[in-house]
Each structure stands twice: as structure tokens, then as C-alpha cells.
Design a protein around this motif. Sequence first.
Motif, PDB file in Angstrom:
ATOM      1  N   THR A  47     -27.577  54.249  43.187  1.00 21.06           N
ATOM      2  CA  THR A  47     -27.283  53.409  42.025  1.00 21.06           C
ATOM      3  C   THR A  47     -25.776  53.262  41.864  1.00 21.06           C
ATOM      4  O   THR A  47     -25.019  54.202  42.110  1.00 21.06           O
ATOM      5  CB  THR A  47     -27.880  54.015  40.755  1.00 21.06           C
ATOM      6  OG1 THR A  47     -27.385  55.351  40.588  1.00 21.06           O
ATOM      7  CG2 THR A  47     -29.403  54.043  40.840  1.00 21.06           C
ATOM      8  N   SER A  66     -26.384  49.606  47.635  1.00 24.75           N
ATOM      9  CA  SER A  66     -26.854  49.633  46.250  1.00 24.75           C
ATOM     10  C   SER A  66     -28.373  49.566  46.200  1.00 24.75           C
ATOM     11  O   SER A  66     -28.979  48.598  46.657  1.00 24.75           O
ATOM     12  CB  SER A  66     -26.262  48.457  45.466  1.00 24.75           C
ATOM     13  OG  SER A  66     -26.827  48.369  44.182  1.00 24.75           O
ATOM     14  N   HIS A  68     -29.676  49.986  43.114  1.00 19.02           N
ATOM     15  CA  HIS A  68     -29.679  49.262  41.838  1.00 19.02           C
ATOM     16  C   HIS A  68     -28.236  49.156  41.366  1.00 19.02           C
ATOM     17  O   HIS A  68     -27.536  50.159  41.267  1.00 19.02           O
ATOM     18  CB  HIS A  68     -30.526  49.964  40.778  1.00 19.02           C
ATOM     19  CG  HIS A  68     -30.699  49.140  39.536  1.00 19.02           C
ATOM     20  ND1 HIS A  68     -29.753  49.093  38.523  1.00 19.02           N
ATOM     21  CD2 HIS A  68     -31.691  48.305  39.153  1.00 19.02           C
ATOM     22  CE1 HIS A  68     -30.165  48.271  37.574  1.00 19.02           C
ATOM     23  NE2 HIS A  68     -31.341  47.780  37.929  1.00 19.02           N
ATOM     24  N   GLN A  90     -32.681  43.847  41.720  1.00 21.18           N
ATOM     25  CA  GLN A  90     -32.053  45.165  41.647  1.00 21.18           C
ATOM     26  C   GLN A  90     -30.630  45.074  41.106  1.00 21.18           C
ATOM     27  O   GLN A  90     -29.787  45.915  41.434  1.00 21.18           O
ATOM     28  CB  GLN A  90     -32.068  45.824  43.030  1.00 21.18           C
ATOM     29  CG  GLN A  90     -33.459  46.080  43.585  1.00 21.18           C
ATOM     30  CD  GLN A  90     -34.299  46.952  42.649  1.00 21.18           C
ATOM     31  OE1 GLN A  90     -33.812  47.949  42.122  1.00 21.18           O
ATOM     32  NE2 GLN A  90     -35.549  46.569  42.436  1.00 21.18           N
ATOM     33  N   PHE A 110     -24.905  57.629  37.478  1.00 17.93           N
ATOM     34  CA  PHE A 110     -24.895  56.760  38.653  1.00 17.93           C
ATOM     35  C   PHE A 110     -24.372  57.500  39.877  1.00 17.93           C
ATOM     36  O   PHE A 110     -23.485  58.341  39.788  1.00 17.93           O
ATOM     37  CB  PHE A 110     -24.025  55.526  38.379  1.00 17.93           C
ATOM     38  CG  PHE A 110     -24.510  54.699  37.230  1.00 17.93           C
ATOM     39  CD1 PHE A 110     -25.341  53.608  37.447  1.00 17.93           C
ATOM     40  CD2 PHE A 110     -24.164  55.014  35.925  1.00 17.93           C
ATOM     41  CE1 PHE A 110     -25.811  52.846  36.388  1.00 17.93           C
ATOM     42  CE2 PHE A 110     -24.621  54.263  34.856  1.00 17.93           C
ATOM     43  CZ  PHE A 110     -25.449  53.174  35.077  1.00 17.93           C
TER      44      PHE A 110
END
Length: 212
Positions: A47, A66, A68, A90, A110
Amino acid sequence: MRYRFRDVPSLINRYILRKDNNVFISPVDLRHIRRYAFAAKRFTPGTILDVACGSGYGSELLDGVSTHYTGVDYAAYCIRYARAHYAGSQREFLTCSVFRLSDCVGDRRFDSIVSFETIEHVADPEAMLAVLVGRLAPGGKLVLSIPLNHPDIIYHKKVYNHSDVQSMLRGYIQRGELHLDEFRQVHLDIDPILEPLPDAANGTWLGVLKGK
């Protein structure tokens, strides 16, 4: 100095120009594209939080790493543009102040965070850095870029030199909350390989910080 389309890499057409190859490109755009490319090579898939994401093209540059992507920016018009041009299943784009992240993303952490040429714009840079560090997942990476010796009386709240940046990070590093994996001093001129300079009196500090 400004550069016409034919003078810049083909990726400009994809991420900046879209279909209009008569648009002039600011060197700032080129530098930010290279910042994203630099970060993408240092992240593992996970993420990503992009603080001050602007028009959102970084979401595509980080697409390969990535799972998300969350882009936040204080400017609502930037987020509207990002949603219109870079929407994806996403990806999410949120109008949000870095100091109000909880209102936008809850308590999420993250795997990777990027924020390019942002911290010099805020009145409380130490508080911003604390927010970013607090949002890192265990072992996550934070990539920051900060202008060095670049006064801007309209937009910049603080002018940094290399010692200022090191001082801001020192406590985190000494406490073991961050490890400085890598840093470079990049000249303000366009530098496609981001070579570190012996003494970048006028340049940019570009660093990769790893959380504990």
C-alpha cells in the motif's frame, strides 16, 4: 528554461501531456516524474500513501509496486483532476490536509509513503514528519524530497539546508524509529540519473527512510 515535447522522454506524453504535444513542460514536472521513478525502484509491492499528490500522475508511475494507492492533496481542484484522469479500482484520491489524515484514512498505516517538495510549505514541518512516520507500517519506507537553499517568499514557510534536514531527522534516527537507507543531494537542473553532488548548495535533498 522550458522544454518542448520533442526534447523530453516519451513518458512525458503519457503522464503529463496526454494528447497535446504542443504543451510546454516545466522542469518541476520532470523532476517529480524522476522522484516517483526513484521511489518505485526502492519500494516492494504494498500500500502506498502519496502526500501532496497533485494531479495524480504519480499513481501510474507507482503502479508496478502499488497494491493500493492513496493520494491526498489539500487542493480540491487537484483531486478532481486526479479522479477524472487516473481513477482505478486500486486507487483513491482524497481532498485532505496532512494534519487531518485521520479524517480521511482512519487509522490506516502504509507500506510506503512518498512526499515530494511538500514539507517546506507547511508551518509545522516537525509535526508533518511525525504524521508521516506514524503512518508507516512496520518496516515501511518513506521517500522525501526537500529543496535546499531555495527561498520562495510566497509559498515556502522555511528555507532548508542539508544540516536542517539532518537535524529534523536526527531524533527519529537516534531513537531507532527511522533508518536512513539512502540520501542524495540532487542539483536543481534536470539530472536524469539523479547523481549525488559533493556539495549541493542549491539543490534537493532526496532520501529513503525505513521505519522500524
